[in-house]
Write a protein that holds these residues in place. Structure first.
Motif, PDB file in Angstrom:
ATOM      1  N   THR A   4      18.219   8.417 -13.410  1.00 55.50           N
ATOM      2  CA  THR A   4      18.411   8.760 -14.824  1.00 55.50           C
ATOM      3  C   THR A   4      19.720   9.509 -15.029  1.00 55.50           C
ATOM      4  N   GLU A   5      19.989  10.493 -14.190  1.00 56.42           N
ATOM      5  CA  GLU A   5      21.232  11.257 -14.314  1.00 56.42           C
ATOM      6  C   GLU A   5      22.451  10.352 -14.129  1.00 56.42           C
ATOM      7  N   TYR A   6      22.342   9.386 -13.244  1.00 59.90           N
ATOM      8  CA  TYR A   6      23.452   8.456 -13.029  1.00 59.90           C
ATOM      9  C   TYR A   6      23.732   7.647 -14.294  1.00 59.90           C
ATOM     10  N   TYR A   7      22.678   7.114 -14.916  1.00 59.19           N
ATOM     11  CA  TYR A   7      22.886   6.293 -16.114  1.00 59.19           C
ATOM     12  C   TYR A   7      23.364   7.116 -17.305  1.00 59.19           C
ATOM     13  N   LEU A   8      22.907   8.339 -17.412  1.00 57.28           N
ATOM     14  CA  LEU A   8      23.388   9.185 -18.500  1.00 57.28           C
ATOM     15  C   LEU A   8      24.872   9.486 -18.342  1.00 57.28           C
ATOM     16  N   ALA A   9      25.343   9.528 -17.101  1.00 60.64           N
ATOM     17  CA  ALA A   9      26.766   9.777 -16.836  1.00 60.64           C
ATOM     18  C   ALA A   9      27.588   8.487 -16.825  1.00 60.64           C
ATOM     19  N   HIS A  10      26.922   7.329 -16.798  1.00 56.53           N
ATOM     20  CA  HIS A  10      27.614   6.034 -16.761  1.00 56.53           C
ATOM     21  C   HIS A  10      26.967   5.119 -17.810  1.00 56.53           C
ATOM     22  N   SER A  11      27.141   5.473 -19.068  1.00 58.18           N
ATOM     23  CA  SER A  11      26.435   4.793 -20.150  1.00 58.18           C
ATOM     24  C   SER A  11      26.865   3.339 -20.326  1.00 58.18           C
ATOM     25  N   GLN A  12      27.981   2.945 -19.709  1.00 54.23           N
ATOM     26  CA  GLN A  12      28.440   1.563 -19.834  1.00 54.23           C
ATOM     27  C   GLN A  12      27.668   0.613 -18.931  1.00 54.23           C
ATOM     28  N   ASN A  24      10.584   6.407 -17.499  1.00 53.79           N
ATOM     29  CA  ASN A  24      11.210   5.570 -18.525  1.00 53.79           C
ATOM     30  C   ASN A  24      11.172   6.233 -19.892  1.00 53.79           C
ATOM     31  N   ALA A  25      10.025   6.825 -20.227  1.00 57.17           N
ATOM     32  CA  ALA A  25       9.896   7.498 -21.528  1.00 57.17           C
ATOM     33  C   ALA A  25      10.857   8.673 -21.619  1.00 57.17           C
ATOM     34  N   ALA A  26      10.960   9.454 -20.555  1.00 53.10           N
ATOM     35  CA  ALA A  26      11.868  10.596 -20.559  1.00 53.10           C
ATOM     36  C   ALA A  26      13.318  10.142 -20.698  1.00 53.10           C
ATOM     37  N   PHE A  27      13.661   9.053 -20.021  1.00 50.37           N
ATOM     38  CA  PHE A  27      15.017   8.511 -20.101  1.00 50.37           C
ATOM     39  C   PHE A  27      15.322   8.012 -21.508  1.00 50.37           C
ATOM     40  N   ARG A  63       0.855  -1.186   0.000  1.00 48.57           N
ATOM     41  CA  ARG A  63       0.000   0.000   0.000  1.00 48.57           C
ATOM     42  C   ARG A  63       0.890   1.234   0.000  1.00 48.57           C
ATOM     43  N   TRP A  64       0.800   2.037  -1.075  1.00 51.44           N
ATOM     44  CA  TRP A  64       1.654   3.215  -1.222  1.00 51.44           C
ATOM     45  C   TRP A  64       0.952   4.448  -0.687  1.00 51.44           C
ATOM     46  N   LYS A  65       1.687   5.245   0.090  1.00 49.03           N
ATOM     47  CA  LYS A  65       1.111   6.452   0.670  1.00 49.03           C
ATOM     48  C   LYS A  65       0.934   7.540  -0.398  1.00 49.03           C
ATOM     49  N   GLU A  66       0.223   8.586  -0.019  1.00 50.58           N
ATOM     50  CA  GLU A  66      -0.147   9.625  -0.981  1.00 50.58           C
ATOM     51  C   GLU A  66       1.067  10.315  -1.599  1.00 50.58           C
ATOM     52  N   ASP A  67       2.151  10.468  -0.826  1.00 47.75           N
ATOM     53  CA  ASP A  67       3.317  11.175  -1.347  1.00 47.75           C
ATOM     54  C   ASP A  67       4.296  10.256  -2.078  1.00 47.75           C
ATOM     55  N   ALA A  68       4.008   8.952  -2.143  1.00 46.02           N
ATOM     56  CA  ALA A  68       4.940   8.004  -2.758  1.00 46.02           C
ATOM     57  C   ALA A  68       5.215   8.291  -4.232  1.00 46.02           C
ATOM     58  N   PRO A  69       4.204   8.657  -5.062  1.00 49.03           N
ATOM     59  CA  PRO A  69       4.523   8.944  -6.467  1.00 49.03           C
ATOM     60  C   PRO A  69       5.524  10.082  -6.632  1.00 49.03           C
ATOM     61  N   ASP A  70       5.425  11.118  -5.833  1.00 50.79           N
ATOM     62  CA  ASP A  70       6.385  12.223  -5.932  1.00 50.79           C
ATOM     63  C   ASP A  70       7.784  11.788  -5.512  1.00 50.79           C
ATOM     64  N   ILE A  71       7.866  10.962  -4.476  1.00 53.11           N
ATOM     65  CA  ILE A  71       9.172  10.455  -4.037  1.00 53.11           C
ATOM     66  C   ILE A  71       9.780   9.589  -5.129  1.00 53.11           C
ATOM     67  N   LEU A  72       8.957   8.725  -5.735  1.00 54.48           N
ATOM     68  CA  LEU A  72       9.441   7.859  -6.804  1.00 54.48           C
ATOM     69  C   LEU A  72       9.949   8.677  -7.981  1.00 54.48           C
ATOM     70  N   ALA A  73       9.226   9.715  -8.353  1.00 53.90           N
ATOM     71  CA  ALA A  73       9.654  10.546  -9.480  1.00 53.90           C
ATOM     72  C   ALA A  73      11.024  11.158  -9.225  1.00 53.90           C
ATOM     73  N   GLY A  74      11.244  11.642  -8.022  1.00 55.13           N
ATOM     74  CA  GLY A  74      12.539  12.239  -7.698  1.00 55.13           C
ATOM     75  C   GLY A  74      13.661  11.221  -7.722  1.00 55.13           C
ATOM     76  N   GLN A  75      13.396  10.017  -7.226  1.00 60.27           N
ATOM     77  CA  GLN A  75      14.408   8.975  -7.213  1.00 60.27           C
ATOM     78  C   GLN A  75      14.755   8.509  -8.630  1.00 60.27           C
ATOM     79  N   LEU A  76      13.751   8.403  -9.496  1.00 67.36           N
ATOM     80  CA  LEU A  76      14.014   7.978 -10.869  1.00 67.36           C
ATOM     81  C   LEU A  76      14.736   9.067 -11.664  1.00 67.36           C
ATOM     82  N   GLU A  77      14.480  10.310 -11.347  1.00 63.24           N
ATOM     83  CA  GLU A  77      15.224  11.395 -11.980  1.00 63.24           C
ATOM     84  C   GLU A  77      16.701  11.321 -11.585  1.00 63.24           C
ATOM     85  N   GLU A  78      16.969  11.054 -10.302  1.00 71.38           N
ATOM     86  CA  GLU A  78      18.351  10.909  -9.844  1.00 71.38           C
ATOM     87  C   GLU A  78      19.034   9.716 -10.516  1.00 71.38           C
TER      88      GLU A  78
END
Length: 372
Positions: free
Chosen positions: A210-218, A336-339, A193-208
């Motif tokens: 994404t930046e890691y993978y763009l900097a470590h393409s291998q 995923n689409a943005a990445f 059961r995900w709390k109300e603020d979980a989608p916003d937390i997930l978005a921030g974590q996936l953005e972080e």
């Protein structure tokens, strides 16, 4: 990376046979969906009869992935050895390969030696939920019981489950596993059961992340940022099933009873619901009318991760997806689409013209989720 299993699992004609060797586990993970654990085990004789039947069945399959399952399967290491030796002692009409997922706490000494000796016919993957703190919070304080050096050397593929408690540290958890040498399967826990603020937390974590993978393409991105966008078919009137359950998947309980998959067995559902699950038909074509109304026009239907067994256990409807899980998946697909688009924009994808068209079409379809 997984050395052999992916090529076998994705091979046409491959059948998955799951042997639940024990209903017992030595941990008590916070998100475990196996609610009916008991100290019960499958006998070698039962397992032998099952593999004999499945390896000789005239059912259209030509390869068997034999999944040693639990509970914690290595509580029954002696049975695993006997089954595997029996498989190796015969000439079979089908090819075969063994695998297991483990909490890793028992994989030391003799078990490690046996796994190395049988590497040509056996693979094993460890469940580890990120950093020591994250893992211990979810998995009975067991981080230091696991020989992660062994797994990163021999089987560098980690399965990470994200819970409400570990969500704020998702990115750092995935990165920590990459830095230990693991390819990572990171997924949102089912039945949580995900709390109300979980989608916003997930978005921030996936953005972080994404930046890691763009900097470590291998580094191969974790599954949480590697969803099957290219396989989407928005607007299809015959959506495909996300789950592989069907004629080429069978799960055997400790007593030899067969179920559609392990998530439909008594270990997960209890005996009454498990009996009802035996009547489910996964051989017919999937139709839009099977789905929740909210899923029927969703562009990611068919590639959206869900567990049919857990859905069935929650509401006796295989295709019902709880609204809170749906919101989390929307965030995940948008990330995923943005990445994928950023990889495309930077020229980091090699695509044929028809693949480029499909990718951009599907990215645009995913973006529509932001409007719903």
């Amino acid at each position: 990376m997984r050395k052999n299993l992916d090529q076998f699992m994705n091979k046409p004609g491959t059948k998955i046979v799951i042997l639940t060797l024990t209903n017992h586990c030595n941990l008590a993970c916070t998100y475990c969906y196996e609610h009916n654990k008991e100290i019960q085990s499958m006998s070698f004789e039962t397992a032998r009869d099952i593999v004999e039947r499945e390896m000789t069945a005239d059912d259209g399959s030509d390869f068997v992935c034999l999944y040693y399952f639990g509970g914690e399967p290595f509580l029954e290491f002696e049975t695993i050895k006997k089954i595997h030796q029996y498989m190796q002692s015969r000439e079979w009409p089908k090819g075969w390969f063994g695998f297991a997922t483990t909490n890793g706490t028992l994989v030391h000494g003799e078990i490690q030696e046996w796994l190395v000796e049988n590497a040509s016919s056996m693979e094993v993957y460890v469940s580890v939920d990120g950093t020591r703190e994250m893992h211990n919070r979810n998995r009975s304080g067991s981080f230091d019981w696991i020989d992660l050096d062994f797994f990163s050397r021999e089987y560098p593929f980690a399965k990470m489950t994200v819970t409400e408690e570990s969500l704020p540290d998702l990115a750092s958890g995935v990165i920590s596993l990459h830095e230990r040498g693991f390819e990572v399967s990171a997924n949102l826990g089912y039945g949580i059961r995900w709390k109300e603020d979980a989608p916003d937390i997930l978005a921030g974590q996936l953005e972080e992340l994404t930046e890691y993978y763009l900097a470590h393409s291998q580094i191969k991105p974790a599954t949480i940022l590697n969803l099957a966008i290219m396989d989407m078919n928005p607007g299809s009137q015959v959506p495909k099933r996300f789950c592989g359950v069907g004629p080429y998947m069978k799960s055997y309980d400790i007593d030899g009873q067969v179920y559609p998959c392990h998530a439909f067995a008594p270990l997960c559902l209890g005996k009454e619901l498990a009996e009802k699950a035996k009547k489910l038909d996964f051989t017919c074509l999937h139709s839009l009318s099977d789905l929740d109304e909210k899923c029927r026009s969703c562009p990611v239907s068919g590639v959206c991760p869900t567990c049919y067994g857990i859905n069935f256990g929650a509401c006796q409807n295989v295709y019902h997806i709880p609204d809170d899980h749906c919101q989390m998946m929307k965030v995940q697909f948008l990330a995923n689409a943005a990445f994928k688009y950023e990889l495309y924009r930077r020229g980091m994808l090699t695509l044929a013209p028809e693949e480029e068209y499909r990718l951009l079409r599907n990215i645009r379809a995913v973006q529509e989720l932001a409007e719903t």
